[in-house]
Design an enzyme around this catalytic site. Structure first.
Site, short mmCIF file in Angstrom:
data_model
loop_
_atom_site.label_atom_id
_atom_site.label_comp_id
_atom_site.label_asym_id
_atom_site.label_seq_id
_atom_site.Cartn_x
_atom_site.Cartn_y
_atom_site.Cartn_z
N GLU A 58 0.82 -1.20 0.00
CA GLU A 58 0.00 0.00 0.00
C GLU A 58 0.85 1.25 0.00
O GLU A 58 1.99 1.24 0.46
CB GLU A 58 -0.88 0.02 1.27
N CYS B 27 -0.92 5.16 10.26
CA CYS B 27 0.32 4.49 10.66
C CYS B 27 0.06 3.13 11.26
O CYS B 27 -0.78 2.97 12.14
CB CYS B 27 1.05 5.31 11.70
N CYS C 14 7.18 -6.14 15.12
CA CYS C 14 6.75 -5.25 16.20
C CYS C 14 5.28 -5.55 16.51
O CYS C 14 4.44 -5.50 15.62
CB CYS C 14 6.92 -3.79 15.81
N CYS D 50 3.30 8.31 1.56
CA CYS D 50 3.87 7.32 2.46
C CYS D 50 4.05 6.05 1.64
O CYS D 50 3.07 5.47 1.15
CB CYS D 50 2.87 7.12 3.60
N CYS E 178 6.87 -7.33 6.48
CA CYS E 178 8.00 -6.81 7.24
C CYS E 178 8.48 -7.89 8.19
O CYS E 178 7.68 -8.66 8.72
CB CYS E 178 7.58 -5.58 8.05
N CYS F 175 2.21 -3.27 15.31
CA CYS F 175 2.14 -2.83 13.91
C CYS F 175 1.49 -3.92 13.06
O CYS F 175 1.89 -5.08 13.11
CB CYS F 175 3.54 -2.53 13.39
N1 SAH Z 1 9.86 -0.02 9.66
C1 SAH Z 1 9.97 1.40 9.73
C2 SAH Z 1 8.95 2.14 8.90
C3 SAH Z 1 7.53 1.67 8.88
S1 SAH Z 1 6.38 2.15 10.09
C4 SAH Z 1 9.92 1.88 11.15
O1 SAH Z 1 9.59 1.09 12.02
O2 SAH Z 1 10.26 3.03 11.41
C5 SAH Z 1 6.34 3.88 10.23
C6 SAH Z 1 6.04 4.34 11.64
O3 SAH Z 1 4.73 3.94 12.08
C7 SAH Z 1 7.01 3.76 12.66
O4 SAH Z 1 7.41 4.76 13.56
C8 SAH Z 1 6.15 2.73 13.36
O5 SAH Z 1 6.65 2.40 14.61
C9 SAH Z 1 4.82 3.43 13.39
N2 SAH Z 1 3.69 2.55 13.70
C10 SAH Z 1 3.56 1.24 13.43
N3 SAH Z 1 2.40 0.77 13.90
C11 SAH Z 1 1.77 1.82 14.47
C12 SAH Z 1 0.52 1.96 15.13
N4 SAH Z 1 -0.30 0.93 15.26
N5 SAH Z 1 0.20 3.19 15.60
C13 SAH Z 1 1.04 4.25 15.43
N6 SAH Z 1 2.23 4.17 14.81
C14 SAH Z 1 2.59 2.97 14.34
#
Ligand code: SAH
Length: 419
Positions: free
Chosen positions: A150, A410, A174, A163, A170, A177
């Site tokens: 996406e 995000c 985490c 974005c 991935c 996410c």
């Molecule tokens: N892998 C990279 C980029 C992808 S995510 C990274 O981790 O930085 C981009 C941002 O969104 C990251 O800061 C990630 O931690 C955040 N993110 C992921 N899941 C989220 C959620 N459920 N709510 C808010 N931010 C989130």
């Protein structure tokens, strides 16, 4: 409802730990346990980290995978004059088209062959969703092998941000996410990354992104890129950097964007951050920290088992030293998990210990993923978190979350759910 469950979860966590909670901060400590899905664990009992991609067929080679010289060579291989490469580059990067019928400066007999040889389709549109009064569009793309990714296009006053995804899935696992929950499918190619921008520019040119204010002078192209879609960009380092080089290459050889308007965001792969600092491309660098203490970050960001908070912050500071670019610390505020006042103070302390003026903090309310037991912090708690950082002299901007209604916010880019 989610918040109630979140609080009840405190104390009932399978592995109670002893994070010090000062008496002044009587709120509970919720631990990052998962519910509704199973986090993949390795034989060592830790969340699995996937750095190597599973073997899959590669996408067809595309003009945007090649250097300008290689593009000329490829056109010559097709038995056509080398200067046709520049015309194709202009059609693709400047006019955002791969349609032979629009390439009227090319001999009709050669167009199909040139397009087939250098501009094969990479992203097939599955769905396009709009929200925020048309200011936000989420694109769901299918890649040549069926993998789904996406991108999210957002108009703000004075800029248009895309974005982008850098991997299908991935491997960083985490637990908060959505992308991490499905694991890594594969790295995206350079051209698959670039094509997200070109297709977004085509949509803008077709007048599809609403919200243009009267008198708005923003050029009608993507002006800012954030590598905050699916994937860990620094785990796909070479292709991401080739894409960045093409984004900043002047037209017609690239997209003519400014490096400072491109943000590379990472969980904290320290050796790759060091490599990035040594590149001559001063992109904006963002570190997804989300906790200032290793005890919590070990669970929130599994890669913290390799590179600890202090190592990631040292690498971020070194990025500033090498580039002069102020770095961003991303911090998703999760109710009763990482939003305690003492964590704001500890974060401020760790940043100031590394100097002043080199960093700013972007807290963002958590977007709970489907089935998540966690929820976003209360507004008053978020304000207090920001206040403490600012009081310590750290510039802090609470970020908004665009595209919530279309799961475009995000951490919500779960393409498999959207298909
Ligand atoms: N892998 C990279 C980029 C992808 S995510 C990274 O981790 O930085 C981009 C941002 O969104 C990251 O800061 C990630 O931690 C955040 N993110 C992921 N899941 C989220 C959620 N459920 N709510 C808010 N931010 C989130």
């Amino acid at each position: 409802m989610a918040s109630e469950r979140g609080i009840r979860n405190n104390g009932a966590a399978a592995t109670p730990r002893s994070t010090p909670v000062p008496a002044t901060d009587a709120r509970p400590q919720v631990r990052p346990t998962t519910e509704g899905w199973q986090q993949k664990m390795g034989p060592d009992g830790r969340p699995v980290l996937q750095f190597a991609e599973p073997k899959r067929g590669k996408p067809p080679v595309h003009l945007a995978d090649l250097t300008p010289a290689e593009r000329v060579a490829r056109v010559t291989e097709l038995g056509l004059p080398g200067f046709r490469a520049k015309q194709l580059e202009t059609h693709y990067f400047t006019h955002c088209t791969t349609d032979p019928a629009r390439m009227t400066d090319l001999p009709a007999a050669q167009r199909d062959e040139l397009v087939a040889g250098l501009l094969p389709p990479l992203l097939t549109e599955v769905r396009r969703l709009r929200t925020d009064n048309g200011d936000t569009i989420k694109f769901l793309w299918k890649l040549h092998d069926g993998a789904l990714v996406e991108s999210v296009l957002m108009r703000y006053p004075g800029r248009i941000t895309l974005c982008v995804s850098s991997q299908a899935g991935c491997g960083m696992n985490c637990p908060f996410c959505a992308t991490g929950q499905a694991g890594l499918t594969r790295n995206m190619s350079t051209a698959e990354i670039i094509d997200q921008v070109v297709q977004a520019n085509a949509a803008i040119a077709a007048g599809e992104l609403g919200g243009k204010k009267r008198g708005e002078t923003t050029p009608e192209r993507v002006s800012n890129i954030v590598f905050m879609g699916m994937g860990e960009p620094l785990a796909n380092y070479n292709r991401v950097m080739d894409a960045v080089r093409t984004m900043v290459a002047p037209q017609p050889h690239g997209l003519g964007m400014s490096a400072r308007h491109i943000t590379v965001s990472t969980v904290g792969l320290v050796p790759a951050i060091e490599k990035l600092a040594a590149e001559k491309v001063p992109v904006t660098f963002a570190l997804s920290l989300h906790a200032p203490d290793d005890e919590l970050r070990d669970e929130l960001i599994p890669v913290n088992s390799r590179w600890k908070v202090d190592e990631a912050l040292d690498a971020a500071r070194a990025y500033f030293d090498a580039t002069g670019r102020r770095v961003s610390i991303e911090y998703a505020l999760i109710k009763d998990m990482n939003d305690h006042a003492w964590r704001a103070d500890l974060l401020a302390q760790k940043l100031i210990a590394r100097g002043r003026g080199w960093v700013h903090v972007n807290p963002i309310p958590l977007n709970p993923t489907p089935g998540s037991i966690w929820t976003s912090s209360e507004p008053a708690v978020m304000r207090e978190f920001v206040r403490r950082l600012e009081a310590a002299g750290i510039p802090t901007t609470l970020r908004d979350t665009r595209g919530k209604e279309i799961d475009g916010a995000c951490g919500q880019l779960a393409a498999a759910d959207g298909a």
